[in-house]
Design an enzyme around this catalytic site. Sequence first.
Site, PDB file in Angstrom:
ATOM      1  CD  GLU A 125      46.849  43.346  34.019  1.00 28.41           C
ATOM      2  OE1 GLU A 125      46.395  42.661  33.093  1.00 28.41           O
ATOM      3  OE2 GLU A 125      46.955  44.584  33.960  1.00 28.41           O
ATOM      4  CE  LYS A 180      32.308  42.692  22.523  1.00 20.82           C
ATOM      5  NZ  LYS A 180      32.203  42.499  24.008  1.00 20.82           N
ATOM      6  CD  GLU A 235      46.850  49.808  27.399  1.00 21.66           C
ATOM      7  OE1 GLU A 235      47.811  49.241  27.972  1.00 21.66           O
ATOM      8  OE2 GLU A 235      45.799  50.104  27.963  1.00 21.66           O
TER       9      GLU A 235
HETATM   10  C1  UN1 Z   1      43.528  51.650  32.014  1.00 22.12           C
HETATM   11  O1  UN1 Z   1      43.588  51.223  33.160  1.00 22.12           O
HETATM   12  O2  UN1 Z   1      43.291  50.873  31.069  1.00 22.12           O
HETATM   13  O3  UN1 Z   1      46.587  56.467  33.627  1.00 22.12           O
HETATM   14  C2  UN1 Z   1      43.616  53.082  31.657  1.00 22.12           C
HETATM   15  C3  UN1 Z   1      45.537  56.067  34.138  1.00 22.12           C
HETATM   16  C4  UN1 Z   1      44.230  56.391  33.454  1.00 22.12           C
HETATM   17  C5  UN1 Z   1      43.945  55.422  32.369  1.00 22.12           C
HETATM   18  C6  UN1 Z   1      44.036  53.987  32.762  1.00 22.12           C
HETATM   19  N1  UN1 Z   1      44.284  57.724  32.930  1.00 22.12           N
HETATM   20  O4  UN1 Z   1      45.526  55.414  35.159  1.00 22.12           O
END
Ligand code: UN1
Length: 496
Positions: A385, A175, A250
Amino acid sequence: MPETIKNYINGEWVDASQGKTFECCNPADHREVLGLIPDSDSDDIDKAVSAARAAFPAWRDTPAPKRGEVLYRVAEILVKRKKELGELCCREMGKVIAESLGDVQEAIDMAYYMAGEGRRLQGETIPSELPCKDAKSVRVPVGVFAQITPWNFPTAIPIWKLAPAILCGNTVVFKPSEESPVCATRLVEIFEEAGLPPGVLNLVHGFGESAGDPLVRHPEVDGVSFTGSNAVGEQLAVICATQHKEFMMETGGKNPIIIMDDANLELAVEGALWGAFGTTGQRCTAASRLIIQDGIYDVFLKSFTEKATKITIGNGLNTKNQMGPIISTEQYEKVLSYIEIGQKEGATLHLGGNAYKEGDCAHGTFIEPTIFTNVKPDMRIAQEEIFGPVVSIIRASDLGMAIEIANDIQFGLSAAIYSQDVNQTAIAERDLDAGLVYINASTIGAEIQLPFGGTKHTGAGPREAGGRGGALDLYTKWKIIYRDFSGRLQKAQIDD
Ligand code: UN1
């Protein structure tokens, strides 16, 4: 004409059960509608989960090297179509073309890397304490995985999730974010073209409440992998905990760069600009706090400000532009509201702070690179954030104070230090509480062959990306096998 996008269930491209659709547009010019997207509900989720469940036994029993070969073909197709996918990523999500191509490259890297894991999915054999008995561990797939992805890396993050899940023998209901459905669809088409059997990967478009929520709650879903906001991640964590599902989230970051008096100034300025304003600050790894030691503060600020002023804003397809739009009106308003909050809290709005509507930008959601100075570490703009081109600058008198400020937040994804003193960088390496620590490099740009994730409220569950210690731990469970070939009853732990 916008493209009519479909769901993909059991190898068929289908509309949402109720026939409803929504529009997805280009954030650099909201008049450009990229697609009419299926607005799916629990009916569509049921069908997709049933297809994934039915496909699971045969896929689980397909040898891992063969599963890896599908990913190898996915990687090859991605390479051939990198330019086209990069342009689509730029139109759908807004990041400038160089970064959009980088997004596709990260997907390519992950597809190749995971293809190779098909021939390396090792367990262990280990001596038994008894004669004529052996013991080994093997990795087995979890089952049906729900994968919910964000819009900020519309090709890389889906492949971070899809490639290892599929390689490990799981089947998937995917999704994607409602803000990046067209890129997601192209990716699923590529898996189909690469020969993935029907039902192994199913795609259901829609919104969190109507599609994501029933997907996560579905009793036939065994695991959930989610990248997105903290608020949503925490709700999903509760559902998964009560239903005993494997879970990985995450989520947020508030990533610091510490710049010490002895830093290479030019390098630190470049790294701070890239971390703060790259991808318009819309990375969970973005550098949203710069912690500057007193002795370098003035020269750093002068050079950083001069260079930030020169950043060219506009449609990312034009290679002269260095910073694209904010993804949506809702996110744009949120970023502008944080700029107001910062001023009300007493920080100094040092640069930018406004919506940007010059020329071609009038129909998009653009915001100027924004710098706050005189920021206290406990202000909301230094703690929460923002996910936009807004950076808070904080002063520190020494390394200890800088590390304390860096760690004094609820997140712990990425952190960086610029210094030429090996002892200082070694202390930072040891003491920064973050999943990713960079020495003399910015907070962004993690590579796929290593685990990715953070401490504290940044995430939960096994790490994404990487192999052992990362994605393989997320998408497999250990099965321990003892084989006794003595032909008699042997009792472990019991004295003769
Ligand atoms: C993200 O912003 O969720 O290290 C991932 C980085 C990228 C991945 C970011 N390779 O900024």
